[in-house]
Design an enzyme around this catalytic site. Structure first.
Site, PDB file in Angstrom:
ATOM      1  N   SER A  31       0.878  -1.184   0.000  1.00 19.31           N
ATOM      2  CA  SER A  31       0.000   0.000   0.000  1.00 19.31           C
ATOM      3  C   SER A  31       0.905   1.221   0.000  1.00 19.31           C
ATOM      4  O   SER A  31       2.078   1.131   0.409  1.00 19.31           O
ATOM      5  CB  SER A  31      -0.848   0.003   1.283  1.00 19.31           C
ATOM      6  OG  SER A  31      -1.390   1.287   1.522  1.00 19.31           O
ATOM      7  N   TYR A  65      -2.776  -0.685  10.539  1.00 20.40           N
ATOM      8  CA  TYR A  65      -2.693  -0.915   9.089  1.00 20.40           C
ATOM      9  C   TYR A  65      -1.364  -0.391   8.533  1.00 20.40           C
ATOM     10  O   TYR A  65      -0.658  -1.100   7.794  1.00 20.40           O
ATOM     11  CB  TYR A  65      -3.872  -0.232   8.389  1.00 20.40           C
ATOM     12  CG  TYR A  65      -3.960  -0.495   6.905  1.00 20.40           C
ATOM     13  CD1 TYR A  65      -4.590  -1.639   6.408  1.00 20.40           C
ATOM     14  CD2 TYR A  65      -3.409   0.392   5.977  1.00 20.40           C
ATOM     15  CE1 TYR A  65      -4.671  -1.886   5.040  1.00 20.40           C
ATOM     16  CE2 TYR A  65      -3.483   0.161   4.621  1.00 20.40           C
ATOM     17  CZ  TYR A  65      -4.116  -0.976   4.150  1.00 20.40           C
ATOM     18  OH  TYR A  65      -4.196  -1.210   2.794  1.00 20.40           O
TER      19      TYR A  65
HETATM   20  P1  NAD Z   1     -11.300  -6.144  -0.128  1.00 16.39           P
HETATM   21  O1  NAD Z   1     -11.874  -5.979   1.217  1.00 16.39           O
HETATM   22  O2  NAD Z   1     -12.198  -6.067  -1.317  1.00 16.39           O
HETATM   23  O3  NAD Z   1     -10.479  -7.501  -0.233  1.00 16.39           O
HETATM   24  C1  NAD Z   1      -9.760  -8.059   0.832  1.00 16.39           C
HETATM   25  C2  NAD Z   1      -9.825  -9.564   0.692  1.00 16.39           C
HETATM   26  O4  NAD Z   1      -9.050 -10.169   1.726  1.00 16.39           O
HETATM   27  C3  NAD Z   1     -11.268 -10.098   0.841  1.00 16.39           C
HETATM   28  O5  NAD Z   1     -11.471 -11.113  -0.099  1.00 16.39           O
HETATM   29  C4  NAD Z   1     -11.253 -10.656   2.260  1.00 16.39           C
HETATM   30  O6  NAD Z   1     -12.220 -11.659   2.475  1.00 16.39           O
HETATM   31  C5  NAD Z   1      -9.836 -11.205   2.296  1.00 16.39           C
HETATM   32  N1  NAD Z   1      -9.395 -11.556   3.646  1.00 16.39           N
HETATM   33  C6  NAD Z   1      -9.503 -10.820   4.785  1.00 16.39           C
HETATM   34  N2  NAD Z   1      -9.012 -11.512   5.818  1.00 16.39           N
HETATM   35  C7  NAD Z   1      -8.580 -12.709   5.334  1.00 16.39           C
HETATM   36  C8  NAD Z   1      -7.970 -13.845   5.907  1.00 16.39           C
HETATM   37  N3  NAD Z   1      -7.715 -13.919   7.220  1.00 16.39           N
HETATM   38  N4  NAD Z   1      -7.665 -14.893   5.088  1.00 16.39           N
HETATM   39  C9  NAD Z   1      -7.929 -14.848   3.772  1.00 16.39           C
HETATM   40  N5  NAD Z   1      -8.500 -13.795   3.171  1.00 16.39           N
HETATM   41  C10 NAD Z   1      -8.811 -12.743   3.951  1.00 16.39           C
HETATM   42  O7  NAD Z   1     -10.172  -5.031  -0.224  1.00 16.39           O
HETATM   43  P2  NAD Z   1      -9.075  -4.719  -1.368  1.00 16.39           P
HETATM   44  O8  NAD Z   1      -9.040  -3.253  -1.488  1.00 16.39           O
HETATM   45  O9  NAD Z   1      -9.295  -5.553  -2.568  1.00 16.39           O
HETATM   46  O10 NAD Z   1      -7.746  -5.157  -0.600  1.00 16.39           O
HETATM   47  C11 NAD Z   1      -6.824  -6.087  -1.139  1.00 16.39           C
HETATM   48  C12 NAD Z   1      -5.427  -5.715  -0.691  1.00 16.39           C
HETATM   49  O11 NAD Z   1      -5.070  -4.448  -1.267  1.00 16.39           O
HETATM   50  C13 NAD Z   1      -5.257  -5.553   0.814  1.00 16.39           C
HETATM   51  O12 NAD Z   1      -4.011  -6.086   1.222  1.00 16.39           O
HETATM   52  C14 NAD Z   1      -5.247  -4.043   1.002  1.00 16.39           C
HETATM   53  O13 NAD Z   1      -4.530  -3.656   2.142  1.00 16.39           O
HETATM   54  C15 NAD Z   1      -4.555  -3.606  -0.268  1.00 16.39           C
HETATM   55  N6  NAD Z   1      -4.763  -2.199  -0.621  1.00 16.39           N
HETATM   56  C16 NAD Z   1      -5.989  -1.740  -1.023  1.00 16.39           C
HETATM   57  C17 NAD Z   1      -6.142  -0.399  -1.345  1.00 16.39           C
HETATM   58  C18 NAD Z   1      -7.447   0.182  -1.825  1.00 16.39           C
HETATM   59  O14 NAD Z   1      -7.507   1.413  -2.033  1.00 16.39           O
HETATM   60  N7  NAD Z   1      -8.491  -0.588  -2.023  1.00 16.39           N
HETATM   61  C19 NAD Z   1      -5.045   0.467  -1.246  1.00 16.39           C
HETATM   62  C20 NAD Z   1      -3.822  -0.044  -0.818  1.00 16.39           C
HETATM   63  C21 NAD Z   1      -3.688  -1.373  -0.515  1.00 16.39           C
END
Ligand code: NAD
Length: 279
Positions: free
Chosen positions: A164, A177
């Site tokens: 991130s 986080y």
């Molecule tokens: P999201 O909530 O749509 O997806 C997160 C996924 O992780 C979901 O499928 C959830 O069920 C799964 N998950 C949570 N806990 C879990 C566990 N214990 N075991 C297995 N799966 C688990 O959110 P996203 O935005 O798609 O996030 C995906 C990644 O991207 C994350 O690591 C997040 O930190 C990172 N990220 C997202 C953003 C953003 O703006 N959306 C920005 C920076 C980083």
């Protein structure tokens, strides 16, 4: 979707990953879902990991199979050692090996410091950091056992950590986080240094603000989106495909000499946008 101009501009047309086997954690939602689909479209067989939401996972699997590759869904909590070991063991049994590990699963449990419980702190560290450690460890064991297969890839395996911008940008009210992602950055570099002599490439992709369920409140009203856009010099909120395409590139031999790097995919969010007019 063929013939859709937007799609053809943003979707790699070559099968960069033909014959490779990939696992994406948390891939029944958001960035993970887009990444699993993009890997499948690029020719990889894909394991779709999820912890809750079996129906969504099966839908992703069906879509991936539509690209003519193999896929199945696997339920596992990435913060549970036995479940991660079991997940990779099954993949090696079913697909023969693993070439690409994308530890993507992540979550937020936000609170100001003085109100943050140890449980909130620990949950985020367990999933976002320890989960990536366990996935990287189990994948690396198989990469080292198998070594390079020249017909498949120049490297013995690729780990693409989902980080991130908060790997380097402090984030008040989100110390768990931001600490987890800072940890992912150092874990990634340390593993890259340790595993490179085995021809294993470890890198990270660091998204900025991407439209997914994790940050819905930051973009789901015009007022919220306008505030968010002030932080993004490129003046658009990212899409999951922006990140998925970066992961495909990072995992492919096109970037075979890229080791221990974080690719920020953030519309310029890490360029200190406040200094565009001040400072
Ligand atoms: P999201 O909530 O749509 O997806 C997160 C996924 O992780 C979901 O499928 C959830 O069920 C799964 N998950 C949570 N806990 C879990 C566990 N214990 N075991 C297995 N799966 C688990 O959110 P996203 O935005 O798609 O996030 C995906 C990644 O991207 C994350 O690591 C997040 O930190 C990172 N990220 C997202 C953003 C953003 O703006 N959306 C920005 C920076 C980083």
């Amino acid at each position: 979707m063929a013939g859709n101009a937007e799609e053809s501009r943003t979707t790699p047309s070559t099968q960069l990953l033909r014959g490779q086997k990939a696992l994406v954690t948390g891939s029944n939602s958001g960035i993970g879902m887009a990444t699993a689909l993009a890997l499948g479209r690029a020719g990889a067989d894909v394991v779709v990991n999820y912890v809750v939401g079996a129906d969504e996972a099966e839908k992703v699997v069906e879509q991936i199979r539509g690209f003519g590759v193999r896929s199945y869904a696997h339920e596992a909590d990435v913060s549970d050692e036995d479940q991660v070991v079991g997940m990779v063991d099954r993949m090696v049994r079913e697909f023969g090996t693993i070439d690409i590990m994308v530890p993507n699963a992540g979550l937020q449990r936000d609170a100001p410091l003085t109100e943050m419980s140890l449980a909130q702190w620990q949950k985020v560290i367990d999933v976002n950091l320890t989960g990536q450690f366990l996935c990287a460890r189990e994948a690396a064991k198989e990469f080292m056992r198998r070594g390079v297969v020249a017909d498949v890839s120049r490297s013995a395996g690729k780990i693409v950590c989902m980080s991130s911008v908060h790997q380097i940008v402090p984030w008040a009210g989100h110390v768990n986080y931001a600490s987890s992602k800072g940890g992912v950055g150092m874990m990634m570099q340390t593993l890259a240094q340790e595993l490179a002599p085995h021809r294993i490439r470890v890198n990270a992709v660091a998204p900025g603000a991407i439209r997914t369920p994790i940050n819905k409140s930051a973009w789901d009203t015009p007022e919220a989106e306008a505030e968010l856009l002030k932080l993004i010099p490129y003046r658009r909120v990212g899409d999951p495909d922006d990140i998925a395409n970066a992961v495909v590139a990072m995992a492919s031999d096109l970037l075979d000499y890229v080791v221990g790097t974080t690719l920020y995919v953030d519309g310029g969010m890490t360029l200190f946008p406040g200094f565009a007019t001040g400072g």
